[in-house]
Write an enzyme that holds these catalytic residues in place. Structure first.
Site, PDB file in Angstrom:
ATOM      1  N   GLN A 121       0.836  -1.200   0.000  1.00 38.40           N
ATOM      2  CA  GLN A 121       0.000   0.000   0.000  1.00 38.40           C
ATOM      3  C   GLN A 121       0.872   1.253   0.000  1.00 38.40           C
ATOM      4  O   GLN A 121       1.898   1.302   0.686  1.00 38.40           O
ATOM      5  CB  GLN A 121      -0.915   0.006   1.228  1.00 38.40           C
ATOM      6  CG  GLN A 121      -1.960  -1.088   1.233  1.00 38.40           C
ATOM      7  CD  GLN A 121      -3.131  -0.814   0.303  1.00 38.40           C
ATOM      8  OE1 GLN A 121      -3.165   0.199  -0.403  1.00 38.40           O
ATOM      9  NE2 GLN A 121      -4.088  -1.715   0.281  1.00 38.40           N
TER      10      GLN A 121
ATOM     11  N   TYR B 133      -4.498 -13.994  -0.717  1.00 38.27           N
ATOM     12  CA  TYR B 133      -3.842 -12.901  -1.436  1.00 38.27           C
ATOM     13  C   TYR B 133      -3.031 -12.080  -0.422  1.00 38.27           C
ATOM     14  O   TYR B 133      -3.222 -10.870  -0.273  1.00 38.27           O
ATOM     15  CB  TYR B 133      -4.855 -12.003  -2.157  1.00 38.27           C
ATOM     16  CG  TYR B 133      -5.821 -12.745  -3.044  1.00 38.27           C
ATOM     17  CD1 TYR B 133      -5.435 -13.218  -4.293  1.00 38.27           C
ATOM     18  CD2 TYR B 133      -7.138 -12.979  -2.637  1.00 38.27           C
ATOM     19  CE1 TYR B 133      -6.329 -13.894  -5.114  1.00 38.27           C
ATOM     20  CE2 TYR B 133      -8.038 -13.656  -3.446  1.00 38.27           C
ATOM     21  CZ  TYR B 133      -7.630 -14.113  -4.688  1.00 38.27           C
ATOM     22  OH  TYR B 133      -8.515 -14.788  -5.489  1.00 38.27           O
TER      23      TYR B 133
ATOM     24  N   GLU C 174      -0.249 -16.519  -1.739  1.00 33.68           N
ATOM     25  CA  GLU C 174       0.052 -15.462  -2.701  1.00 33.68           C
ATOM     26  C   GLU C 174       0.675 -16.080  -3.945  1.00 33.68           C
ATOM     27  O   GLU C 174       1.473 -17.022  -3.843  1.00 33.68           O
ATOM     28  CB  GLU C 174       1.007 -14.434  -2.089  1.00 33.68           C
ATOM     29  CG  GLU C 174       1.522 -13.376  -3.030  1.00 33.68           C
ATOM     30  CD  GLU C 174       0.412 -12.541  -3.627  1.00 33.68           C
ATOM     31  OE1 GLU C 174       0.384 -12.438  -4.874  1.00 33.68           O
ATOM     32  OE2 GLU C 174      -0.408 -12.000  -2.868  1.00 33.68           O
TER      33      GLU C 174
ATOM     34  N   ASP D 163      -7.980 -10.188   0.703  1.00 33.17           N
ATOM     35  CA  ASP D 163      -7.682  -8.873   0.130  1.00 33.17           C
ATOM     36  C   ASP D 163      -7.304  -9.072  -1.339  1.00 33.17           C
ATOM     37  O   ASP D 163      -6.129  -9.007  -1.712  1.00 33.17           O
ATOM     38  CB  ASP D 163      -6.539  -8.214   0.911  1.00 33.17           C
ATOM     39  CG  ASP D 163      -6.269  -6.783   0.459  1.00 33.17           C
ATOM     40  OD1 ASP D 163      -7.025  -6.268  -0.380  1.00 33.17           O
ATOM     41  OD2 ASP D 163      -5.281  -6.194   0.939  1.00 33.17           O
TER      42      ASP D 163
ATOM     43  N   CYS E  76     -10.507  -3.140  -2.954  1.00 32.72           N
ATOM     44  CA  CYS E  76     -10.188  -1.859  -3.590  1.00 32.72           C
ATOM     45  C   CYS E  76     -11.129  -1.565  -4.752  1.00 32.72           C
ATOM     46  O   CYS E  76     -10.946  -0.578  -5.463  1.00 32.72           O
ATOM     47  CB  CYS E  76      -8.731  -1.868  -4.089  1.00 32.72           C
ATOM     48  SG  CYS E  76      -8.365  -3.176  -5.275  1.00 32.72           S
TER      49      CYS E  76
END
Length: 346
Positions: free
Chosen positions: A152, A181, A202, A251, A278
């Site tokens: 981020q 994730y 991931e 996420d 997001c």
């Protein structure tokens, strides 16, 4: 990203232009091939610096290169990753010398991407100067960040976002948590402080390498990370190895979750699902699927990660409204009622 004209030679002016631009705003780099300013955009900056496989100039507008800049407030470190579609960068030593003069510069890397896709970053990274990573600290946890790892871009708001995820997870120290994730383990390591065990998944190998190093760096021993697609790893670990979940934190990228991931999550019957998104459109789509599968939307919170824009991170708490197959229900039964009911059945 905006088009600003044909690409041209970089030898004479781009280094000076980059140096000036970085000094003015270290988190923004964007210049055209002639060294003139172009519209700037946070996080990713397009530069018309083109090089073919021999290191010579090209002037094709469909071959874009990108400079990626990550600046860290806690450690004061800056990473620059220059993306090219060739194998070498003209005047690289001059560019490196200019970038090194910028206070806080810690890592300069070259990323080679010769694929004609919409993916900006290629798989091959070459270190030009400094370290292969930069460091950051959020909420007392230290992280190493490499060029291919997602991180981020707003550290102050990131801490608020992750603390809200931890709040929604409502951990007591007894739970097994899956972080889907997981990236470099930012959320995972936050959760590990309160959970019995955390498993992260991931697809980017460099990110998992960073996640494992970050766990060691912070002396966290109850977090384990797996490399691969979530839609493949999650069913394998649950169905074949029996690793269940009390809480799932997810996420995903903007495209949201694969349906196979959502199906496996429903099969695992976690008590709570914490969904960080997001993209509100894919969030709504996935929430509809999860709610139809037995979950109830309990809480919603948005975090403004990108000031003066329409984009926010949304965090959602879902609670399982179904009884788990292995759950027990305690009943209080009056014996008079029991015998009266038994007599009626005769």
């Amino acid at each position: 990203m905006t088009e600003t004209g044909n690409c041209a030679c970089i030898e004479n002016s781009v280094c000076a232009e980059l140096e000036q631009t970085y000094r003015e705003q270290t988190n923004r780099i964007q210049a055209d091939g002639n060294g003139t300013d172009a519209n700037q955009k946070d996080g990713m900056q397009t530069g018309r610096m083109q090089a073919d496989g021999n290191g010579t100039d090209v002037n094709q507008t469909d071959r874009m290169q990108t400079g990626r800049n990550q600046a860290d407030e806690s450690f004061g470190q800056i990473m620059v990753c220059i993306v090219i579609n060739g194998t070498s960068l003209p005047e690289s030593q001059r560019l490196i010398q200019s970038l090194r003069a910028i206070p806080g510069m810690a890592s300069i890397t070259l990323n080679i991407n010769r694929e004609r896709t919409n993916v900006i970053m290629g798989r091959k990274i070459k270190l030009l100067w400094g370290k292969e990573y930069i460091e950051d600290s959020i909420g007392g946890i230290q992280f190493r960040i490499s060029p291919l790892s997602f991180y981020q871009v707003n550290p102050r708001q990131t801490e608020k976002l992750y603390r809200k995820a931890l709040e929604y997870a409502n951990l007591t120290g007894k739970e097994i948590v899956w972080d889907i994730y997981c990236g470099i383990g930012t959320i995972s390591l936050f959760l590990a402080q309160k959970a019995r065990a955390v498993y992260g998944v991931e697809v980017v190998p460099d990110a998992i390498r960073d996640a494992r190093q970050n766990a060691q760096l912070n002396h966290i021993t109850n977090a384990e990370f797996f490399t691969g697609k979530a839609e493949e790893i999650l069913p394998e670990k649950y169905e074949k190895e029996g690793i269940h979940a009390d809480v799932i934190v997810i996420d995903p990228p903007r495209k949201g979750c694969e349906e196979s991931v959502l199906d496996t999550m429903l099969k695992m019957h976690p008590e709570r699902i914490v969904y960080v998104s997001c993209d509100s459109a894919t969030l709504a789509r996935d929430l509809k699927y999860l709610c139809a599968g037995g979950y109830e939307l309990k809480r919603v919170c948005t975090t403004d990660m990108f000031g003066n824009s329409v984009h926010v991170e949304t965090i959602v708490l879902l609670s399982n409204r179904k009884i788990k197959p292995d759950s027990h229900v305690r009943l209080s039964l009056d014996m008079e009622d029991y015998y009266r009911f038994a007599d009626q059945r005769k």
